[in-house]
Design a protein around this motif. Structure first.
Motif, short mmCIF file in Angstrom:
data_model
loop_
_atom_site.label_atom_id
_atom_site.label_comp_id
_atom_site.label_asym_id
_atom_site.label_seq_id
_atom_site.Cartn_x
_atom_site.Cartn_y
_atom_site.Cartn_z
N PHE A 138 0.86 -1.18 0.00
CA PHE A 138 0.00 0.00 0.00
C PHE A 138 0.90 1.23 0.00
N THR A 139 0.56 2.22 -0.81
CA THR A 139 1.26 3.49 -0.76
C THR A 139 0.53 4.37 0.25
N THR A 140 1.26 4.85 1.23
CA THR A 140 0.67 5.63 2.31
C THR A 140 0.57 7.11 1.93
N VAL A 141 -0.14 7.86 2.74
CA VAL A 141 -0.24 9.30 2.55
C VAL A 141 1.15 9.94 2.67
N ASN A 142 2.03 9.34 3.43
CA ASN A 142 3.42 9.77 3.58
C ASN A 142 4.19 9.67 2.26
N GLY A 143 3.72 8.77 1.37
CA GLY A 143 4.39 8.56 0.08
C GLY A 143 5.20 7.27 0.04
N ALA A 144 5.53 6.72 1.19
CA ALA A 144 6.29 5.47 1.26
C ALA A 144 5.32 4.29 1.30
N ASP A 145 5.81 3.14 0.93
CA ASP A 145 4.97 1.93 0.86
C ASP A 145 5.02 1.11 2.14
N LEU A 146 3.90 0.46 2.43
CA LEU A 146 3.81 -0.57 3.46
C LEU A 146 3.69 -1.90 2.74
N VAL A 147 4.38 -2.92 3.24
CA VAL A 147 4.35 -4.24 2.62
C VAL A 147 3.52 -5.18 3.48
N PHE A 148 2.52 -5.81 2.87
CA PHE A 148 1.68 -6.78 3.57
C PHE A 148 2.25 -8.17 3.36
N SER A 149 2.24 -8.98 4.44
CA SER A 149 2.69 -10.37 4.33
C SER A 149 1.99 -11.21 5.39
N MET A 150 2.03 -12.51 5.19
CA MET A 150 1.54 -13.46 6.19
C MET A 150 2.77 -14.18 6.73
N LYS A 151 2.89 -14.21 8.06
CA LYS A 151 4.00 -14.91 8.72
C LYS A 151 3.40 -15.85 9.74
N ASN A 152 3.67 -17.14 9.57
CA ASN A 152 3.11 -18.16 10.46
C ASN A 152 1.59 -18.04 10.57
N GLY A 153 0.95 -17.71 9.45
CA GLY A 153 -0.51 -17.61 9.41
C GLY A 153 -1.07 -16.32 9.99
N LEU A 154 -0.21 -15.37 10.35
CA LEU A 154 -0.67 -14.11 10.94
C LEU A 154 -0.38 -12.96 9.98
N PRO A 155 -1.29 -11.96 9.89
CA PRO A 155 -1.11 -10.84 8.96
C PRO A 155 -0.18 -9.76 9.53
N TYR A 156 0.72 -9.27 8.67
CA TYR A 156 1.68 -8.23 9.06
C TYR A 156 1.71 -7.12 8.01
N LEU A 157 1.98 -5.90 8.47
CA LEU A 157 2.37 -4.78 7.63
C LEU A 157 3.78 -4.44 8.07
N ASN A 158 4.74 -4.58 7.17
CA ASN A 158 6.14 -4.45 7.54
C ASN A 158 6.39 -5.35 8.75
N ASN A 159 6.81 -4.78 9.88
CA ASN A 159 7.08 -5.60 11.07
C ASN A 159 5.96 -5.52 12.11
N ALA A 160 4.84 -4.92 11.76
CA ALA A 160 3.72 -4.77 12.70
C ALA A 160 2.66 -5.82 12.41
N ARG A 161 2.24 -6.52 13.47
CA ARG A 161 1.18 -7.51 13.29
C ARG A 161 -0.17 -6.81 13.38
N ILE A 162 -1.06 -7.18 12.45
CA ILE A 162 -2.43 -6.66 12.47
C ILE A 162 -3.20 -7.50 13.48
N ILE A 163 -3.67 -6.88 14.55
CA ILE A 163 -4.29 -7.64 15.64
C ILE A 163 -5.81 -7.51 15.69
N MET A 164 -6.37 -6.54 14.97
CA MET A 164 -7.82 -6.39 14.88
C MET A 164 -8.11 -5.65 13.58
N THR A 165 -9.21 -6.02 12.94
CA THR A 165 -9.51 -5.42 11.65
C THR A 165 -10.93 -4.86 11.60
N ASP A 166 -11.13 -4.03 10.58
CA ASP A 166 -12.46 -3.61 10.14
C ASP A 166 -13.29 -2.86 11.19
#
Length: 196
Positions: A138-166
């Motif tokens: 995702f390209t952020t308002v800052n202009g830099a990108d965030l990278v989404f990935s799944m690690k061990n079945g858990l969702p991450y943006l860069n090194n931050a785990r997404i712990i609640m959604t929506d």
């Protein structure tokens, strides 16, 4: 996960949690009751439309005190109360605590740096969890990108785990993360020039 607009205009977000269907935070307990003018699905809770924008929703949540203070210090309140829509990846108070008290206090006194960090948590547009799963960045308002990935079945943006959604707001959606994201500070040319 998918979203549809309700008759009042607010989004209804459909998802599976532990193999059970949900709409927003209500579990769908029975489906497809046919009537002469439509279909009824039974849920276990009353759905309330969002009443606040991103800032108001975060301010009403006790786990976002540091985030709200940072948004105020950075002068971003009016922006995040704007029409949007925005997707905000919101660090919890525990995520801000990882920065250390001295670092956080220094950031709160540096609006320009704080604004750069906070806008790295905001994406223009409305992206629910199902949309996130379909993208790699995702390209952020800052202009830099965030990278989404799944690690061990858990969702991450860069090194931050997404712990609640929506978390639906009147001008976008909030996803909760466990780490403050720091934007890259150098581009590739600067980095290559500084290497010996």
């Amino acid at each position: 996960t998918s979203a549809v607009a309700s008759v009042n205009g607010a989004d209804l977000v459909f998802s599976l949690r532990n193999q059970k269907p949900y709409v927003n935070n209500a579990r769908i307990t029975m489906t497809n009751i046919l009537t002469t003018n439509g279909v009824i699905h039974i849920i276990d809770a009353v759905l309330l439309p969002p009443t606040g924008d991103i800032v108001d929703t975060a301010a009403a949540n006790p786990q976002f005190k540091a985030l709200v203070a940072a948004v105020q210090a950075a002068g971003l309140v009016d922006t995040l109360k704007g029409e949007g829509p925005f997707t905000v990846f919101a660090p919890t108070d525990a995520a801000f605590a990882k920065l250390g008290k001295a670092n956080l206090e220094a950031l709160l006194k540096d609006p320009a740096q704080l604004q750069s960090i906070l806008t790295y948590h905001v994406v223009a547009g409305k992206f629910y969890s199902g949309d996130i799963l379909k993208r790699s960045s995702f390209t952020t308002v800052n202009g830099a990108d965030l990278v989404f990935s799944m690690k061990n079945g858990l969702p991450y943006l860069n090194n931050a785990r997404i712990i609640m959604t929506d978390i639906v707001t009147t001008n976008g959606v909030i996803h909760v993360i466990d780490t403050v994201l720091l934007p890259p500070t150098k581009d590739i040319v600067d980095t290559a020039a500084s290497d010996p």
